[in-house]
Design a protein around this motif. Structure first.
Motif, PDB file in Angstrom:
ATOM      1  N   LEU A 150     -23.214  30.919 -21.374  1.00  0.00           N
ATOM      2  CA  LEU A 150     -23.302  32.113 -22.326  1.00  0.00           C
ATOM      3  C   LEU A 150     -24.829  32.334 -22.427  1.00  0.00           C
ATOM      4  CD1 LEU A 150     -21.848  34.079 -24.166  1.00  0.00           C
ATOM      5  CD2 LEU A 150     -22.044  32.659 -26.202  1.00  0.00           C
ATOM      6  N   GLU A 151     -25.047  33.431 -22.170  1.00  0.00           N
ATOM      7  CA  GLU A 151     -26.670  33.980 -22.141  1.00  0.00           C
ATOM      8  C   GLU A 151     -26.827  34.377 -23.502  1.00  0.00           C
ATOM      9  OE1 GLU A 151     -27.701  36.510 -19.065  1.00  0.00           O
ATOM     10  OE2 GLU A 151     -27.496  35.233 -17.520  1.00  0.00           O
ATOM     11  N   VAL A 152     -27.914  33.776 -24.255  1.00  0.00           N
ATOM     12  CA  VAL A 152     -28.329  34.332 -25.602  1.00  0.00           C
ATOM     13  C   VAL A 152     -29.654  34.763 -25.600  1.00  0.00           C
ATOM     14  CG1 VAL A 152     -26.449  33.008 -26.878  1.00  0.00           C
ATOM     15  CG2 VAL A 152     -28.740  31.817 -26.491  1.00  0.00           C
ATOM     16  N   PRO A 153     -30.279  35.319 -26.635  1.00  0.00           N
ATOM     17  CA  PRO A 153     -31.578  35.850 -26.570  1.00  0.00           C
ATOM     18  C   PRO A 153     -32.802  34.729 -26.266  1.00  0.00           C
ATOM     19  CG  PRO A 153     -30.438  36.827 -28.218  1.00  0.00           C
ATOM     20  CD  PRO A 153     -29.598  35.861 -27.852  1.00  0.00           C
ATOM     21  N   HIS A 154     -33.862  35.188 -25.960  1.00  0.00           N
ATOM     22  CA  HIS A 154     -34.935  34.531 -25.575  1.00  0.00           C
ATOM     23  C   HIS A 154     -34.784  33.505 -24.359  1.00  0.00           C
ATOM     24  CE1 HIS A 154     -35.119  35.782 -30.019  1.00  0.00           C
ATOM     25  NE2 HIS A 154     -36.238  36.035 -29.423  1.00  0.00           N
ATOM     26  N   ASP A 155     -33.814  33.733 -23.589  1.00  0.00           N
ATOM     27  CA  ASP A 155     -33.786  33.113 -22.109  1.00  0.00           C
ATOM     28  C   ASP A 155     -33.143  31.748 -22.557  1.00  0.00           C
ATOM     29  OD1 ASP A 155     -35.000  35.053 -20.499  1.00  0.00           O
ATOM     30  OD2 ASP A 155     -36.982  34.609 -21.313  1.00  0.00           O
ATOM     31  N   HIS A 156     -32.190  31.524 -23.503  1.00  0.00           N
ATOM     32  CA  HIS A 156     -31.436  30.222 -23.723  1.00  0.00           C
ATOM     33  C   HIS A 156     -30.066  30.592 -23.014  1.00  0.00           C
ATOM     34  CE1 HIS A 156     -34.141  27.607 -26.191  1.00  0.00           C
ATOM     35  NE2 HIS A 156     -34.630  28.697 -26.713  1.00  0.00           N
ATOM     36  N   VAL A 157     -29.574  29.564 -22.549  1.00  0.00           N
ATOM     37  CA  VAL A 157     -28.158  29.709 -22.011  1.00  0.00           C
ATOM     38  C   VAL A 157     -27.180  28.689 -22.571  1.00  0.00           C
ATOM     39  CG1 VAL A 157     -26.661  29.759 -19.706  1.00  0.00           C
ATOM     40  CG2 VAL A 157     -28.809  30.712 -19.946  1.00  0.00           C
ATOM     41  N   LEU A 158     -26.210  28.963 -23.308  1.00  0.00           N
ATOM     42  CA  LEU A 158     -25.351  27.920 -24.095  1.00  0.00           C
ATOM     43  C   LEU A 158     -24.382  27.411 -22.847  1.00  0.00           C
ATOM     44  CD1 LEU A 158     -24.872  29.781 -27.306  1.00  0.00           C
ATOM     45  CD2 LEU A 158     -26.867  28.119 -26.885  1.00  0.00           C
ATOM     46  N   HIS A 159     -24.073  26.046 -23.006  1.00  0.00           N
ATOM     47  CA  HIS A 159     -22.914  25.636 -22.336  1.00  0.00           C
ATOM     48  C   HIS A 159     -21.946  25.272 -23.338  1.00  0.00           C
ATOM     49  CE1 HIS A 159     -20.747  23.034 -19.266  1.00  0.00           C
ATOM     50  NE2 HIS A 159     -20.342  22.394 -20.499  1.00  0.00           N
ATOM     51  N   VAL A 160     -20.733  25.890 -23.179  1.00  0.00           N
ATOM     52  CA  VAL A 160     -19.701  25.960 -24.050  1.00  0.00           C
ATOM     53  C   VAL A 160     -18.371  25.589 -23.135  1.00  0.00           C
ATOM     54  CG1 VAL A 160     -18.247  27.559 -25.565  1.00  0.00           C
ATOM     55  CG2 VAL A 160     -20.502  27.898 -25.372  1.00  0.00           C
ATOM     56  N   GLU A 161     -17.479  24.811 -24.073  1.00  0.00           N
ATOM     57  CA  GLU A 161     -16.310  24.265 -23.262  1.00  0.00           C
ATOM     58  C   GLU A 161     -15.130  24.460 -24.207  1.00  0.00           C
ATOM     59  OE1 GLU A 161     -18.068  20.424 -20.652  1.00  0.00           O
ATOM     60  OE2 GLU A 161     -16.863  20.042 -22.421  1.00  0.00           O
ATOM     61  N   ASP A 216     -22.773  23.280 -26.850  1.00  0.00           N
ATOM     62  CA  ASP A 216     -24.155  22.296 -26.755  1.00  0.00           C
ATOM     63  C   ASP A 216     -25.123  23.437 -27.457  1.00  0.00           C
ATOM     64  OD1 ASP A 216     -23.038  20.215 -25.613  1.00  0.00           O
ATOM     65  OD2 ASP A 216     -23.874  20.787 -23.600  1.00  0.00           O
ATOM     66  N   GLN A 217     -25.668  23.181 -28.440  1.00  0.00           N
ATOM     67  CA  GLN A 217     -26.648  23.974 -29.191  1.00  0.00           C
ATOM     68  C   GLN A 217     -28.094  24.238 -28.046  1.00  0.00           C
ATOM     69  OE1 GLN A 217     -27.135  21.900 -32.948  1.00  0.00           O
ATOM     70  NE2 GLN A 217     -24.820  21.372 -33.076  1.00  0.00           N
ATOM     71  N   ARG A 218     -28.647  25.250 -28.770  1.00  0.00           N
ATOM     72  CA  ARG A 218     -30.019  25.488 -27.899  1.00  0.00           C
ATOM     73  C   ARG A 218     -30.666  24.162 -27.499  1.00  0.00           C
ATOM     74  NH1 ARG A 218     -32.442  31.468 -29.047  1.00  0.00           N
ATOM     75  NH2 ARG A 218     -30.677  32.423 -29.515  1.00  0.00           N
ATOM     76  N   GLY A 219     -31.396  23.901 -26.593  1.00  0.00           N
ATOM     77  CA  GLY A 219     -32.162  22.861 -26.011  1.00  0.00           C
ATOM     78  C   GLY A 219     -31.386  21.607 -25.824  1.00  0.00           C
ATOM     79  N   ALA A 220     -30.029  21.504 -26.090  1.00  0.00           N
ATOM     80  CA  ALA A 220     -29.253  20.358 -26.197  1.00  0.00           C
ATOM     81  C   ALA A 220     -28.269  20.226 -25.032  1.00  0.00           C
ATOM     82  CB  ALA A 220     -28.550  20.197 -27.467  1.00  0.00           C
ATOM     83  N   GLY A 221     -27.860  19.152 -24.769  1.00  0.00           N
ATOM     84  CA  GLY A 221     -26.928  18.724 -23.645  1.00  0.00           C
ATOM     85  C   GLY A 221     -27.052  19.450 -22.428  1.00  0.00           C
ATOM     86  N   ARG A 222     -26.003  20.352 -22.074  1.00  0.00           N
ATOM     87  CA  ARG A 222     -26.087  20.833 -20.722  1.00  0.00           C
ATOM     88  C   ARG A 222     -26.557  22.458 -20.811  1.00  0.00           C
ATOM     89  NH1 ARG A 222     -20.511  18.858 -18.250  1.00  0.00           N
ATOM     90  NH2 ARG A 222     -20.004  18.650 -20.480  1.00  0.00           N
ATOM     91  N   SER A 223     -27.040  22.708 -22.262  1.00  0.00           N
ATOM     92  CA  SER A 223     -27.521  24.180 -22.375  1.00  0.00           C
ATOM     93  C   SER A 223     -29.028  24.216 -21.809  1.00  0.00           C
ATOM     94  CB  SER A 223     -27.707  24.460 -23.923  1.00  0.00           C
ATOM     95  OG  SER A 223     -26.228  24.559 -24.410  1.00  0.00           O
ATOM     96  N   ARG A 224     -29.458  25.119 -21.652  1.00  0.00           N
ATOM     97  CA  ARG A 224     -30.737  25.361 -20.652  1.00  0.00           C
ATOM     98  C   ARG A 224     -31.599  26.476 -21.401  1.00  0.00           C
ATOM     99  NH1 ARG A 224     -29.166  21.500 -19.176  1.00  0.00           N
ATOM    100  NH2 ARG A 224     -28.677  20.492 -17.240  1.00  0.00           N
ATOM    101  N   PRO A 225     -33.037  26.234 -21.268  1.00  0.00           N
ATOM    102  CA  PRO A 225     -33.476  24.976 -21.035  1.00  0.00           C
ATOM    103  C   PRO A 225     -33.463  23.933 -21.856  1.00  0.00           C
ATOM    104  CG  PRO A 225     -35.320  26.354 -21.766  1.00  0.00           C
ATOM    105  CD  PRO A 225     -33.771  27.105 -21.997  1.00  0.00           C
ATOM    106  N   ARG A 226     -33.141  22.689 -21.316  1.00  0.00           N
ATOM    107  CA  ARG A 226     -32.888  21.503 -22.200  1.00  0.00           C
ATOM    108  C   ARG A 226     -34.327  20.887 -22.686  1.00  0.00           C
ATOM    109  NH1 ARG A 226     -30.849  16.163 -19.253  1.00  0.00           N
ATOM    110  NH2 ARG A 226     -33.075  15.773 -19.231  1.00  0.00           N
ATOM    111  N   GLY A 227     -34.051  20.681 -24.162  1.00  0.00           N
ATOM    112  CA  GLY A 227     -35.517  20.171 -24.814  1.00  0.00           C
ATOM    113  C   GLY A 227     -36.276  21.196 -25.224  1.00  0.00           C
TER     114      GLY A 227
END
Length: 331
Positions: free
Chosen positions: A18-29, A69-80
């Motif tokens: 799931l693409e969210v603002p500021h170029d973060h992509v959330l991994h959701v299961e 997976d919250q922003r920056g965490a797990g398989r969300s991107r960019p990690r960290g």
């Protein structure tokens, strides 16, 4: 070894990027029963990422379980990533996930930082919350954060001395600041050593006061390789949040709990949790008149401890069957 009594592990039946603002992509299961009671699971950290374990507390025949997976965490991107990654961003992301998946209301389940985020979400969007199950709630105050990094309560002095030895003597009064700077700026080998030191200290405290306090558990292998690199990213996000007290301290979260919806609310907390102080759970319970607080003995901060895992499963089974957590007078 994980405790018996958990439901069998099962793969998710649908995943989302799931693409969210500021170029973060959330991994959701999504797992469990697509027609079941909708529940969202909020992982800890901040920065830890979701785990298949978190679904195993739920009866897969009766729950539709959404893991994020919250922003920056797990398989969300960019990690960290720490840019555009604050609590307000995570709350906006929860609304987006709920709207994207067509969920009007959900049971919100969170542990540690996840329990804190669950409370903030319920304050922000009370109409979206059907119930709250909070394990080992964390209050991001300066005092509680300092107690973890400086061991101000003297829980494990020998282990803390090894942890603090990573920092120059002149910086050991501010271990969080030292770690946050190092995780952003140190060379690759240096950041791995910082992450390992943090992990060892955290493992020592996670076992609870009844366990030996000088060494991390011998049964848990130390992270290495890709697992260690993921740990670096996790602590990079976590230090970013903790430096700012998760943006929940200037207007203390406790003072905002009067806005919570009057829905079934259960807090589970171990009396010997040395990472999230039991006093925090008591303080939250005192501010939520309709809440239940169940004390667990001997579990420390470990969600897989048999006593804690059994309490989680029993609470979720009760909610699935009765619509409350074992108290017929609950709202």
């Amino acid at each position: 070894m994980l405790p018996t009594g958990l439901y069998p592990e099962s793969p998710p039946w649908r995943t989302h990027a799931l693409e969210v603002p500021h170029d973060h992509v959330l991994h959701v299961e999504e797992g469990g029963n697509p027609e079941g009671i909708c529940a969202v699971v909020l992982h800890g950290g901040p920065g830890s990422g979701s785990s298949p374990l978190l679904r195993r507390f739920f009866d897969p025949a009766r729950y539709r379980v959404i893991s994020i997976d919250q922003r920056g965490a797990g398989r969300s991107r960019p990690r960290g990533a720490t840019v555009h990654n604050r609590t307000a961003d995570l709350l906006d992301d929860l609304r987006r996930v709920r709207e994207q998946l067509g969920v009007p209301r959900w049971l919100v389940v969170g542990g540690s930082w996840g329990a804190t985020l669950a409370l903030a979400h319920a304050v922000s969007e009370p109409q979206a919350v059907a119930a709250l199950l909070l394990r080992a709630v964390f209050l991001p105050s300066a005092e509680e954060i300092d107690a973890f990094f400086q061991d101000s309560t003297g829980r494990a002095p020998a282990a803390w001395a090894r942890f603090a030895s990573m920092a120059p003597a002149g910086e050991r009064h501010d271990m969080l600041g030292f770690l946050a700077r190092g995780l952003q700026q140190a060379p690759a080998d240096g950041v791995r050593q910082l992450a390992l030191a943090w992990w060892r200290w955290e493992q020592t405290l996670a076992r609870g006061a009844g366990a030996a306090t000088s060494e991390p558990p011998t049964t848990q292998a130390e992270p290495e390789g890709e697992t260690l690199d993921a740990l670096v990213d996790r602590y990079r996000v976590q230090s970013h949040y903790l430096l700012h007290r998760c943006w929940l301290d200037s207007s203390p979260l406790l003072d905002r709990l009067a806005a919570l919806p009057r829905v079934p609310t259960l807090l589970l907390h171990s009396r010997d949790d040395r990472i999230c102080a039991p006093q925090g759970a008591q303080a939250v319970h005192d501010r939520i008149p309709h809440s239940l607080l169940q004390w667990i003995d001997g579990a420390g901060h470990d969600p897989t401890h048999p006593a804690m895992a059994s309490a989680m499963v029993a609470a979720l089974d009760s909610y699935a069957q009765h619509g409350h957590f074992g108290n017929a007078s609950a709202p």
